[in-house]
Design a protein around this motif. Structure first.
Motif, PDB file in Angstrom:
ATOM      1  N   ALA A 176      20.633 -26.343  35.017  1.00 27.76           N
ATOM      2  CA  ALA A 176      20.122 -25.366  34.341  1.00 27.76           C
ATOM      3  C   ALA A 176      19.008 -25.906  33.267  1.00 27.76           C
ATOM      4  O   ALA A 176      18.128 -25.063  32.762  1.00 27.76           O
ATOM      5  N   ALA A 177      19.103 -27.128  32.797  1.00 31.83           N
ATOM      6  CA  ALA A 177      18.197 -27.692  31.731  1.00 31.83           C
ATOM      7  C   ALA A 177      16.947 -28.016  32.241  1.00 31.83           C
ATOM      8  O   ALA A 177      16.630 -27.862  33.715  1.00 31.83           O
ATOM      9  N   GLY A 178      15.946 -28.392  31.564  1.00 31.98           N
ATOM     10  CA  GLY A 178      14.520 -28.738  31.992  1.00 31.98           C
ATOM     11  C   GLY A 178      14.581 -30.000  32.667  1.00 31.98           C
ATOM     12  O   GLY A 178      14.349 -30.846  32.063  1.00 31.98           O
ATOM     13  N   LEU A 179      14.714 -29.935  34.147  1.00 30.22           N
ATOM     14  CA  LEU A 179      14.646 -31.039  34.901  1.00 30.22           C
ATOM     15  C   LEU A 179      13.038 -31.570  34.968  1.00 30.22           C
ATOM     16  O   LEU A 179      12.175 -30.627  35.134  1.00 30.22           O
ATOM     17  N   ARG A 180      13.021 -32.813  34.912  1.00 29.20           N
ATOM     18  CA  ARG A 180      11.523 -33.568  34.972  1.00 29.20           C
ATOM     19  C   ARG A 180      11.365 -34.607  36.134  1.00 29.20           C
ATOM     20  O   ARG A 180      12.302 -35.033  36.883  1.00 29.20           O
TER      21      ARG A 180
END
Length: 264
Positions: free
Chosen positions: A102-106
């Motif tokens: 759910a975090a900002g994946l990059r």
């Protein structure tokens, strides 16, 4: 104060220098704000995220050890006592994976993709949990078997399945987690490099802008000084006083001079 505000008329050079200082401060503040945001992301999503991934690996190993203990159970009661913790362990692993996803994946500059790697972890976990569930189902049927030969056959099938299916899938989970950790480290390195470049460029901009404003101020001050020396009026110089011709009186005419008689 009000009189000063009404009489205050900034020159064009003062307005220019003020705008330059404000613009320099605004650009520097924006760059530092981006660096601060990246640092928060690195801590909340990567430092804590890496800890969650390490916990996932430990929880999967604990799940695996519970399966092995269930294979070695001496009675059905021990088997049920050992396996009753498996649903909670599985839920904890899946919750940690979902929280990280759910975090900002990059995607790193080298091409490593966090979304792809976290999806590979999910797929490998699903395959392992499915294989482990099959092993537990075979063991449950063993304890409920009606004859010793049937029980021995189910026990043998459960051990073979745990070794030939669940074991390799457990290795796939470990490899997927290792790839994800490498990608997390690569992305964090990119964010650190971007923050370092932003701080360096901001420092150069502050130093260069300060020197430019100082030189511009000296140049404008020198221009005003030269204008005063050559007699040219400057926008900062006060307007010279003009003589009031109406207050001057012409010298008296000779006819208007009063003669003084001597006293008799």
């Amino acid at each position: 104060m009000l009189r000063w505000l009404r009489s205050f008329r900034p020159s064009a050079s003062q307005v220019l220098i003020s705008l330059l200082i404000a613009g320099l401060g605004w650009m520097s503040g924006g760059a530092l704000s981006r660096v601060d945001q990246d640092l928060r992301i690195m801590y909340t999503e990567y430092t804590l995220g890496a800890a969650d991934l390490a916990h996932i690996s430990a929880d999967v190993m604990r799940y695996r050890n519970t399966i092995i203990r269930a294979l070695q159970a001496d009675s059905q009661k021990d088997f049920e006592r050992i396996t009753e913790s498996l649903p909670g362990q599985r839920a904890r692993v899946q919750l940690a994976v979902d929280r990280y996803a759910a975090a900002g994946l990059r995607v790193s500059r080298s091409g490593r993709s966090e979304p792809e790697d976290i999806e590979a972890v999910r797929k490998s976990l699903d395959q392992y949990f499915s294989a482990a569930s099959t092993t537990i189902d075979l063991l449950s049927r063993e304890w409920n078997a009606s004859s010793p030969p049937e029980r021995d056959r189910l026990r043998r099938n459960a051990e073979e399945h745990a070794a030939d299916n669940a074991g390799p899938k457990m290795i796939q989970v470990s490899l997927a987690l290792d790839r994800l950790l490498d990608t997390v480290a690569d992305v964090a390195k990119d964010m650190r490099d971007e923050g370092t470049k932003a701080i360096q460029s901001t420092s150069i901009m502050l130093v260069g802008g300060s020197f430019f404003i100082a030189l511009l101020n000296l140049f404008l001050t020198k221009s005003r000084a030269l204008g005063r020396e050559t007699g040219q009026p400057s926008e900062h110089d006060p307007e010279p006083l003009r003589p009031d011709h109406t207050s001057q009186r012409p010298p008296p005419a000779s006819s208007e001079v009063l003669s003084v008689r001597p006293l008799q």
